[in-house]
Design a protein around this motif. Structure first.
Motif, PDB file in Angstrom:
ATOM      1  N   ILE A   1       0.965  -1.370  -0.031  1.00 43.02           N
ATOM      2  CA  ILE A   1       0.130  -0.048   0.190  1.00 43.02           C
ATOM      3  C   ILE A   1       0.850   1.314   0.012  1.00 43.02           C
ATOM      4  O   ILE A   1       1.790   1.322   0.903  1.00 43.02           O
ATOM      5  CB  ILE A   1      -0.809   0.209   1.361  1.00 43.02           C
ATOM      6  CG1 ILE A   1      -1.871  -1.186   1.161  1.00 43.02           C
ATOM      7  CG2 ILE A   1      -1.788   1.288   1.161  1.00 43.02           C
ATOM      8  CD1 ILE A   1      -2.788  -1.213   0.260  1.00 43.02           C
ATOM      9  N   LYS A   2       0.778   2.084  -1.134  1.00 48.17           N
ATOM     10  CA  LYS A   2       1.472   3.512  -1.032  1.00 48.17           C
ATOM     11  C   LYS A   2       0.754   4.612  -0.358  1.00 48.17           C
ATOM     12  O   LYS A   2      -0.172   5.028  -0.610  1.00 48.17           O
ATOM     13  CB  LYS A   2       1.691   3.689  -2.395  1.00 48.17           C
ATOM     14  CG  LYS A   2       2.842   4.669  -2.905  1.00 48.17           C
ATOM     15  CD  LYS A   2       3.160   4.752  -4.424  1.00 48.17           C
ATOM     16  CE  LYS A   2       4.325   5.596  -4.521  1.00 48.17           C
ATOM     17  NZ  LYS A   2       4.607   5.704  -5.963  1.00 48.17           N
TER      18      LYS A   2
ATOM     19  N   TYR B   1       3.907   0.657   2.192  1.00 43.31           N
ATOM     20  CA  TYR B   1       3.865   0.083   3.756  1.00 43.31           C
ATOM     21  C   TYR B   1       3.303  -1.308   3.312  1.00 43.31           C
ATOM     22  O   TYR B   1       2.905  -1.715   2.269  1.00 43.31           O
ATOM     23  CB  TYR B   1       2.816   0.823   4.514  1.00 43.31           C
ATOM     24  CG  TYR B   1       3.279   2.142   4.849  1.00 43.31           C
ATOM     25  CD1 TYR B   1       4.061   2.139   6.074  1.00 43.31           C
ATOM     26  CD2 TYR B   1       3.082   3.130   4.224  1.00 43.31           C
ATOM     27  CE1 TYR B   1       4.725   3.167   6.669  1.00 43.31           C
ATOM     28  CE2 TYR B   1       3.533   4.451   4.884  1.00 43.31           C
ATOM     29  CZ  TYR B   1       4.125   4.348   5.976  1.00 43.31           C
ATOM     30  OH  TYR B   1       4.936   5.648   6.348  1.00 43.31           O
ATOM     31  N   TYR B   2       3.055  -2.411   4.289  1.00 44.67           N
ATOM     32  CA  TYR B   2       2.820  -3.537   4.068  1.00 44.67           C
ATOM     33  C   TYR B   2       1.366  -4.024   4.640  1.00 44.67           C
ATOM     34  O   TYR B   2       1.404  -3.910   5.882  1.00 44.67           O
ATOM     35  CB  TYR B   2       3.954  -4.436   4.576  1.00 44.67           C
ATOM     36  CG  TYR B   2       5.243  -4.128   3.813  1.00 44.67           C
ATOM     37  CD1 TYR B   2       5.557  -4.449   2.572  1.00 44.67           C
ATOM     38  CD2 TYR B   2       5.973  -3.262   4.499  1.00 44.67           C
ATOM     39  CE1 TYR B   2       6.503  -4.246   2.054  1.00 44.67           C
ATOM     40  CE2 TYR B   2       7.137  -2.993   3.973  1.00 44.67           C
ATOM     41  CZ  TYR B   2       7.634  -3.253   2.775  1.00 44.67           C
ATOM     42  OH  TYR B   2       8.704  -3.142   2.131  1.00 44.67           O
TER      43      TYR B   2
ATOM     44  N   VAL C   1      -8.268   2.861  -1.558  1.00 45.55           N
ATOM     45  CA  VAL C   1      -6.833   3.132  -1.545  1.00 45.55           C
ATOM     46  C   VAL C   1      -6.641   4.208  -2.743  1.00 45.55           C
ATOM     47  O   VAL C   1      -6.279   5.224  -2.426  1.00 45.55           O
ATOM     48  CB  VAL C   1      -5.887   2.175  -1.691  1.00 45.55           C
ATOM     49  CG1 VAL C   1      -4.414   2.744  -1.818  1.00 45.55           C
ATOM     50  CG2 VAL C   1      -5.765   1.121  -0.248  1.00 45.55           C
ATOM     51  N   ARG C   2      -7.099   3.800  -3.961  1.00 43.75           N
ATOM     52  CA  ARG C   2      -6.883   4.807  -4.994  1.00 43.75           C
ATOM     53  C   ARG C   2      -7.739   6.014  -5.075  1.00 43.75           C
ATOM     54  O   ARG C   2      -7.767   6.826  -6.157  1.00 43.75           O
ATOM     55  CB  ARG C   2      -6.883   4.025  -6.522  1.00 43.75           C
ATOM     56  CG  ARG C   2      -5.726   2.934  -6.234  1.00 43.75           C
ATOM     57  CD  ARG C   2      -5.969   2.013  -7.743  1.00 43.75           C
ATOM     58  NE  ARG C   2      -4.944   1.139  -7.790  1.00 43.75           N
ATOM     59  CZ  ARG C   2      -5.261  -0.196  -8.161  1.00 43.75           C
ATOM     60  NH1 ARG C   2      -6.467  -0.450  -8.180  1.00 43.75           N
ATOM     61  NH2 ARG C   2      -4.315  -1.116  -7.889  1.00 43.75           N
TER      62      ARG C   2
ATOM     63  N   ASP D   1      -3.091   8.564   9.670  1.00 45.08           N
ATOM     64  CA  ASP D   1      -4.190   8.778   8.829  1.00 45.08           C
ATOM     65  C   ASP D   1      -4.982   7.451   7.952  1.00 45.08           C
ATOM     66  O   ASP D   1      -5.948   7.267   7.949  1.00 45.08           O
ATOM     67  CB  ASP D   1      -4.210  10.116   7.987  1.00 45.08           C
ATOM     68  CG  ASP D   1      -5.344  10.466   7.537  1.00 45.08           C
ATOM     69  OD1 ASP D   1      -6.579  10.665   8.198  1.00 45.08           O
ATOM     70  OD2 ASP D   1      -5.497  10.640   6.227  1.00 45.08           O
ATOM     71  N   ALA D   2      -3.680   6.886   7.154  1.00 42.37           N
ATOM     72  CA  ALA D   2      -4.087   6.035   6.344  1.00 42.37           C
ATOM     73  C   ALA D   2      -4.574   4.652   7.173  1.00 42.37           C
ATOM     74  O   ALA D   2      -5.847   4.003   6.727  1.00 42.37           O
ATOM     75  CB  ALA D   2      -2.874   5.332   5.874  1.00 42.37           C
ATOM     76  N   LYS D   3      -4.074   4.453   8.448  1.00 46.10           N
ATOM     77  CA  LYS D   3      -4.587   3.274   9.082  1.00 46.10           C
ATOM     78  C   LYS D   3      -6.308   3.582   9.505  1.00 46.10           C
ATOM     79  O   LYS D   3      -7.109   2.749   9.595  1.00 46.10           O
ATOM     80  CB  LYS D   3      -3.787   3.258  10.443  1.00 46.10           C
ATOM     81  CG  LYS D   3      -2.326   2.600  10.087  1.00 46.10           C
ATOM     82  CD  LYS D   3      -1.600   2.219  11.134  1.00 46.10           C
ATOM     83  CE  LYS D   3      -2.093   1.289  12.424  1.00 46.10           C
ATOM     84  NZ  LYS D   3      -1.213   1.093  13.493  1.00 46.10           N
TER      85      LYS D   3
END
Length: 307
Positions: free
Chosen positions: A133-134, A140-141, A235-236, A245-247
């Protein structure tokens, strides 16, 4: 035939028999003379959808312009949301009539047997894998564990590295949530999954593990498909401000995926419906809504004909 009878004085019954028309049919035609035909295409049938239902479908489709889910998803979602009780095939026909069919929609009809035999209950098979995941230019993984029966994501984590300890902690966490589970964990041949530490943990937790066949991604295809859905639908399309924030945003979307998003492989129910054993009750609820809508639809058109 009446005109021929007047010109030739041949009995109408003889002319009708010659034309292959029975006496009963001929008398029925005579009795209906001058009465509006009620079996042609322009006359509403009792099972036709009402104008209000058709407009409700069009309005709902227009508010979901991304068409990520297709007409079947929209049909069952409308039923669940009490918007319109219209079957998927009819939703497609209405969308086609109003030029709302997305020609690039993915075909979800393929259902060939691939990989392992399908589980019949929750917590029989778990799938796990790692995906990239970018976030703001940094990879990140994403690691998750999916229940093979319900497609529910049991737990997940977003890691800064691919160390085996991250997967081991995740497996332990899921086992703590479902202590009675004796699941078989299906994974690929990554070094994190074939390590001695991972195998020791699996044995300690009274689980089982199986490696997917090399060059055969279908063995873990359910989770591969989830990764594709996660990236396409979330994600996109989401702007992340950073790792935390992504989490947070991923957690919100995965909660939506488990509890609200209708899944094409699950009769357009949610993963939680399957995992919690609500499948039959939810399907019965939908059948009842469709049956009630059929009755109301017939009453509507009978009223229109009598008006």
């Amino acid at each position: 035939m009446q005109k021929i009878h007047e010109k030739t004085e041949i009995k109408v019954s003889v002319l009708a028999a010659f034309a292959g028309v029975s006496k009963s049919t001929w008398h029925e035609w005579k009795s209906r003379k001058g009465i509006e035909t009620r079996h042609n295409h322009e006359t509403p049938k009792l099972n036709w959808y009402t104008p209000e239902e058709r407009m409700a479908v069009v309005k709902y489709v227009l508010t979901h312009k991304n068409f990520l889910y297709g007409y079947r998803y929209l049909a069952w979602q409308m039923i669940d949301d009490n918007v319109a009780f219209v079957r998927p095939a009819s939703v497609y026909n209405i969308m086609k009539e109003y030029d709302l069919v997305h020609k690039w929609a993915k075909n979800e009809g393929e259902a060939k047997k691939k990989g392992f035999d399908q589980p019949s209950v929750p917590n029989e098979q778990w799938h796990t894998d790692i995906s990239y995941i970018k976030v703001l230019g940094v990879f990140y993984y994403f690691i998750s564990i999916m229940d093979g029966y319900s497609r529910k994501i049991l737990d997940w984590t977003l890691c800064e590295n691919m160390e085996g300890i991250n997967i081991e902690l995740l497996v332990a966490r899921v086992k703590e949530k479902y202590p009675e589970a004796r699941a078989r964990i299906i994974h690929d041949n990554g070094k994190q999954f074939i390590s001695k530490d991972f195998k020791s943990l699996i044995s300690l937790l009274e689980l089982y593990e199986t490696s997917a066949r090399i060059c055969h991604p279908q063995s873990n295809g359910k989770l591969e498909r989830f990764h594709s859905t996660l990236k396409t639908e979330h994600v996109r399309q989401t702007a992340y401000l950073g790792y935390e924030d992504a989490k947070e945003k991923m957690a919100q979307w995965i909660d939506f995926y488990n509890n609200e998003r209708l899944h094409g492989a699950l009769l357009y129910l949610t993963p939680e419906d399957y995992f919690a054993g609500r499948k039959e009750a939810r399907l019965a609820e939908r059948r009842e809504k469709l049956h009630t809508a059929d009755i109301n639809r017939k009453a509507y058109w009978l009223h229109q004909q009598q008006a």
